[in-house]
Design a protein around this motif. Structure first.
Motif, PDB file in Angstrom:
ATOM      1  N   ALA A  33      -5.174  31.361 110.589  1.00 26.10           N
ATOM      2  CA  ALA A  33      -6.239  30.845 109.691  1.00 26.10           C
ATOM      3  C   ALA A  33      -6.838  29.642 110.311  1.00 26.10           C
ATOM      4  CB  ALA A  33      -5.424  30.700 108.312  1.00 26.10           C
ATOM      5  N   ILE A  34      -5.876  28.688 110.594  1.00 27.88           N
ATOM      6  CA  ILE A  34      -6.455  27.428 110.820  1.00 27.88           C
ATOM      7  C   ILE A  34      -7.567  27.547 112.444  1.00 27.88           C
ATOM      8  CG2 ILE A  34      -6.031  25.120 111.922  1.00 27.88           C
ATOM      9  CD1 ILE A  34      -5.553  25.194 108.986  1.00 27.88           C
ATOM     10  N   VAL A  35      -7.062  28.346 113.103  1.00 24.71           N
ATOM     11  CA  VAL A  35      -7.810  28.441 114.320  1.00 24.71           C
ATOM     12  C   VAL A  35      -9.079  28.890 114.061  1.00 24.71           C
ATOM     13  CG1 VAL A  35      -7.936  29.640 116.352  1.00 24.71           C
ATOM     14  CG2 VAL A  35      -5.754  28.695 115.756  1.00 24.71           C
ATOM     15  N   ILE A  36      -9.084  29.994 113.157  1.00 25.83           N
ATOM     16  CA  ILE A  36     -10.453  30.344 112.857  1.00 25.83           C
ATOM     17  C   ILE A  36     -11.340  29.636 111.949  1.00 25.83           C
ATOM     18  CG2 ILE A  36     -11.680  32.638 111.626  1.00 25.83           C
ATOM     19  CD1 ILE A  36      -9.181  34.077 112.374  1.00 25.83           C
ATOM     20  N   ALA A  37     -10.692  29.116 110.809  1.00 22.02           N
ATOM     21  CA  ALA A  37     -11.400  28.192 109.751  1.00 22.02           C
ATOM     22  C   ALA A  37     -11.857  26.831 110.167  1.00 22.02           C
ATOM     23  CB  ALA A  37     -10.384  28.016 108.636  1.00 22.02           C
ATOM     24  N   GLY A  71      -4.242  36.525 108.517  1.00 21.62           N
ATOM     25  CA  GLY A  71      -4.704  35.048 108.778  1.00 21.62           C
ATOM     26  C   GLY A  71      -6.458  35.050 108.745  1.00 21.62           C
ATOM     27  N   PHE A  72      -6.986  36.179 108.924  1.00 22.30           N
ATOM     28  CA  PHE A  72      -8.406  36.120 108.784  1.00 22.30           C
ATOM     29  C   PHE A  72      -8.870  35.928 107.181  1.00 22.30           C
ATOM     30  CE2 PHE A  72     -12.778  37.525 108.821  1.00 22.30           C
ATOM     31  CZ  PHE A  72     -13.350  37.141 110.003  1.00 22.30           C
ATOM     32  N   ILE A  73      -8.136  36.705 106.472  1.00 21.93           N
ATOM     33  CA  ILE A  73      -8.547  36.544 105.048  1.00 21.93           C
ATOM     34  C   ILE A  73      -8.012  35.041 104.522  1.00 21.93           C
ATOM     35  CG2 ILE A  73      -7.875  37.087 102.630  1.00 21.93           C
ATOM     36  CD1 ILE A  73      -9.600  39.095 103.699  1.00 21.93           C
ATOM     37  N   LEU A  74      -6.905  34.605 105.228  1.00 18.14           N
ATOM     38  CA  LEU A  74      -6.433  33.455 104.959  1.00 18.14           C
ATOM     39  C   LEU A  74      -7.629  32.210 105.066  1.00 18.14           C
ATOM     40  CD1 LEU A  74      -2.601  32.820 105.487  1.00 18.14           C
ATOM     41  CD2 LEU A  74      -3.925  32.725 103.243  1.00 18.14           C
ATOM     42  N   ALA A  75      -8.383  32.469 106.438  1.00 26.22           N
ATOM     43  CA  ALA A  75      -9.197  31.485 107.021  1.00 26.22           C
ATOM     44  C   ALA A  75     -10.437  31.559 106.015  1.00 26.22           C
ATOM     45  CB  ALA A  75      -9.671  32.217 108.351  1.00 26.22           C
ATOM     46  N   ILE A  76     -10.839  32.650 105.551  1.00 28.76           N
ATOM     47  CA  ILE A  76     -12.152  32.730 104.549  1.00 28.76           C
ATOM     48  C   ILE A  76     -11.676  31.937 103.170  1.00 28.76           C
ATOM     49  CG2 ILE A  76     -13.545  34.184 103.370  1.00 28.76           C
ATOM     50  CD1 ILE A  76     -13.136  36.478 105.290  1.00 28.76           C
ATOM     51  N   MET A  77     -10.373  31.964 102.976  1.00 29.20           N
ATOM     52  CA  MET A  77     -10.052  31.354 101.591  1.00 29.20           C
ATOM     53  C   MET A  77     -10.062  30.033 101.941  1.00 29.20           C
ATOM     54  SD  MET A  77      -7.284  33.897 100.105  1.00 29.20           S
ATOM     55  CE  MET A  77      -6.848  32.921  98.618  1.00 29.20           C
ATOM     56  N   ILE A  78      -9.441  29.332 103.206  1.00 28.31           N
ATOM     57  CA  ILE A  78      -9.353  27.899 103.287  1.00 28.31           C
ATOM     58  C   ILE A  78     -10.753  27.122 103.701  1.00 28.31           C
ATOM     59  CG2 ILE A  78      -6.734  27.997 103.469  1.00 28.31           C
ATOM     60  CD1 ILE A  78      -7.349  27.733 106.290  1.00 28.31           C
ATOM     61  N   ILE A  79     -11.741  28.033 104.088  1.00 25.23           N
ATOM     62  CA  ILE A  79     -12.899  27.476 104.669  1.00 25.23           C
ATOM     63  C   ILE A  79     -13.587  26.519 103.690  1.00 25.23           C
ATOM     64  CG2 ILE A  79     -15.273  27.884 105.138  1.00 25.23           C
ATOM     65  CD1 ILE A  79     -14.219  30.314 106.933  1.00 25.23           C
ATOM     66  N   PRO A  80     -13.601  26.812 102.366  1.00 24.25           N
ATOM     67  CA  PRO A  80     -14.364  25.992 101.379  1.00 24.25           C
ATOM     68  C   PRO A  80     -13.445  24.780 101.371  1.00 24.25           C
ATOM     69  CG  PRO A  80     -13.774  28.066 100.388  1.00 24.25           C
ATOM     70  CD  PRO A  80     -13.240  28.493 101.722  1.00 24.25           C
TER      71      PRO A  80
END
Lengths: 335, 280
Positions: A106-110, A191-200
């Motif tokens: 998630a972190i790597v993507i976000a 991890g990808f969904i987590l990334a979208i959730m933490i982007i904001p």
């Protein structure tokens, strides 16, 4: 002070006896003011302390409830990977591994995307777009996590298994991380969904920090002929570094503890596989799936210990984030 | 020299392009998710959805009336527990504690609790309320949500109270009002709009929570008006239905998802408008 005021209000036209009565009333009122002050201060102090007490209780209760499992497995709980409720043998490694790996994905993507958004919002967007786009990104944060989970399971997982994962397997399959079947659920989708959730979260904290960079610094950059990107990379980012790191760690803390979205998408398999396309599990997913089914004391206690481990990890991560962000905001100057 | 300049310009355009792309990425996902929730959700919503209890597994029809009531009850109770406590603690931070050590620790702990995993709060409340008292209950769910709300309200209340200028407090004190009265009738009044907004956001946030309710209020397929019994909520029902095998259940889950999402977004947008009104 209040006595004088009331006496004046009483006025000179009032008979002495009544005036006296008024004075004593005012004195009473003053003492009631003092009492009121003491009570109000005491009550608000008590509720402030209750926050600290709550945190302490959380730790104490979790440790107490997981004591059975701590006694039975000791440290081996953390590094063994057998999770067998039937044989009453519990090792947390698959869950811990899944929590860490899905959060790292998630972190790597976000992080790059969040920084891109923060840069867009502070340095590039025309004034008229700033508000609406910033709001839209923050609305992403207000969508409940169960909605992410459900949408992920019904819409995004089929999309991944149809269009994205076959492509990954065909072209990147030589890397062991991308082998297996295109299921659409597993470590990478979670991890990808987590990334979208933490982007904001990451982008709004970074945006606030970028805005604190003094414009005189940026202007001097432009003054010597730097391009916008050079100003961002060599002036804005270095100035905001510790704050941005704090924002990233804050996002990590969020990702580690996130439950519903991960539970829907990670696949819930108590195994450790190298491939990111395989089903896995995380601490929160294991808790969500198994907690109400655990009848044996040791099983329940092991699950609580999982919760304790998650709590300790996030506590450390969030405390670190808080220290980094607050140090930055002091430098930025507070009132 | 020319080549060097070209390269710098190219790097500039690439970087700016990537940053625009990031913003587009975020917005695409927002609209993608909302589009699906609204289209699938509207298909599932009808009168029965609001008036009936769930049909037995595998049977068509039924609704979520009990879950709607459950979510409302638990959220209202949580608000009643969490908001007064949070406002008072926030009052301590902004009116009394300020720079004291206690205030520093309370702020630090609150900030950590705000982001603490909500499922762990569920486990905690299970241990202190469900296990000793012998069963899942709406009350336990409300306590779990109140614990999640508390730190949010504490920090928002403090921030909003701090916006009231000290000169206003001093003016009221100079008129002879006791400190507590100054706080209640001057400071609270000045910060009212901000505090109400903060509370609305906190309520919206906890009403969409699922994880802390799984082991506290649990679930129920029937009407329940007893606070000490397991109670259905929209979010837990979504979890069970979406994970379940029936197409019908998935439909209902989308309906519930629409209801929750629409409510949360509405509250968020309204509170943003209120905040902007004050700034303007």
């Amino acid at each position: 002070m209040s006595e004088n005021l009331n006496e004046k209000n009483g006025g000179p036209g009032i008979p002495a006896s009544e005036a006296n009565g008024y004075v004593s009333l005012s004195a009473r009122r003053q003492s009631s003011g003092k009492l009121g002050d003491a009570v109000f201060k005491g009550v608000s102090y008590a509720f402030a302390l209750s926050v600290i007490v709550l945190m302490a209780l959380l730790f104490i209760v979790l440790v107490k409830e997981s004591w059975l499992s701590i006694k039975a497995f000791g440290f081996s709980f953390i590094y063994t990977s057998v999770w067998d409720p039937v044989a009453q043998e519990f090792g947390a490694l698959p869950s811990i591994y899944g929590t860490l790996v899905s959060s790292i994905i998630a972190i790597v993507i976000a992080v790059p995307i969040s920084l891109g958004i923060a840069i867009f919002l502070t340095e590039m967007a025309p004034k008229r777009l700033k508000g609406p786009i910033g709001t839209a990104i923050e609305l992403l944060a207000s969508i409940p996590s169960i909605i992410y989970g459900m949408w992920g399971l019904f819409v995004f997982a089929p999309f991944l298994s149809e269009y994205v994962e076959p492509f990954l397997i065909d072209y990147l399959g030589f890397i062991p991380l991308f082998t297996g079947a295109p299921l659409g659920i597993g470590m990478l989708p979670a991890g990808f969904i987590l990334a979208i959730m933490i982007i904001p979260f990451i982008s709004s904290v970074s945006r606030d920090i970028f805005q604190m960079v003094p414009s005189i610094l940026k202007e001097s950059g432009y003054g010597v002929g730097a391009t916008k990107w050079e100003v961002i990379r060599k002036i804005v980012l270095p100035y905001a570094r510790s704050g941005v790191i704090g924002a990233v760690i804050l996002g990590l803390g969020r990702a580690l503890g996130e439950t519903m979205a991960v539970t829907f998408l990670i696949g819930n398999a108590q195994e450790i596989k190298l491939s990111l396309l395989e089903p896995a599990t995380s601490i929160s997913a294991t808790l969500a799936n198994e907690f109400t089914e655990a009848v044996e004391d040791l099983y329940l206690s092991s699950l609580v210990e999982l919760g304790l481990i998650l709590f300790i990890i996030t506590f450390i991560v969030l405390a670190l984030a808080k220290l980094l962000i607050s140090r930055f905001s002091y430098k930025g100057g507070q009132l | 020299m020319g080549l060097h300049y070209q390269r710098r310009k190219l790097a500039n355009y690439i970087a700016l392009g990537v940053s625009v792309g990031s913003a587009v990425f975020g917005i695409v996902f927002l609209f993608w998710i909302l589009k699906d929730v609204f289209t699938f959700g509207f298909a599932a919503i009808n009168l029965d959805f609001f008036t009936q209890v769930p049909a037995p597994p595998g049977e068509a029809g039924g609704g979520m009336a009990n879950a709607i009531l459950g979510t409302l009850t638990i959220t209202v109770l949580a608000t009643a527990f969490g908001v007064p406590a949070g406002i008072l603690a926030g009052t301590y931070l902004s009116e009394y504690g300020r720079k004291s050590k206690t205030a520093f620790v309370v702020r630090f702990v609150s900030d950590i609790l705000v982001s603490a995993p909500s499922i762990v709060i569920g486990v905690f409340v299970y241990a202190i309320m469900v296990k000793p008292f012998g069963g899942f209950s709406a009350l336990a769910g409300a306590v779990a949500l109140a614990i999640i709300m508390l730190p949010v309200v504490v920090r928002t209340a403090e921030e909003m109270l701090k916006l009231v200028p000290d000169a206003t407090r001093e003016a009221a004190l100079a008129l002879g009002a006791p400190h507590w009265k100054v706080t209640v009738s001057v400071v609270y009044r000045g910060a009212l709009r901000g505090i109400v907004t903060g509370i609305m956001l906190a309520v919206a946030r906890v009403s969409g929570e699922t994880a802390p309710l799984l082991f506290t209020s649990f679930n129920n397929s029937f009407w329940n008006f007893n606070l000490t019994e397991p109670t259905a909520t929209l979010t837990v029902t979504i979890f069970n239905y979406a994970m379940g095998p029936y197409e019908d259940w998935h439909q209902m889950a989308w309906g519930a998802a629409l209801l929750i999402t629409a409510m949360v977004l509405l509250v968020t947008i309204i509170s943003r408008i209120i905040v902007r009104g004050r700034a303007g």
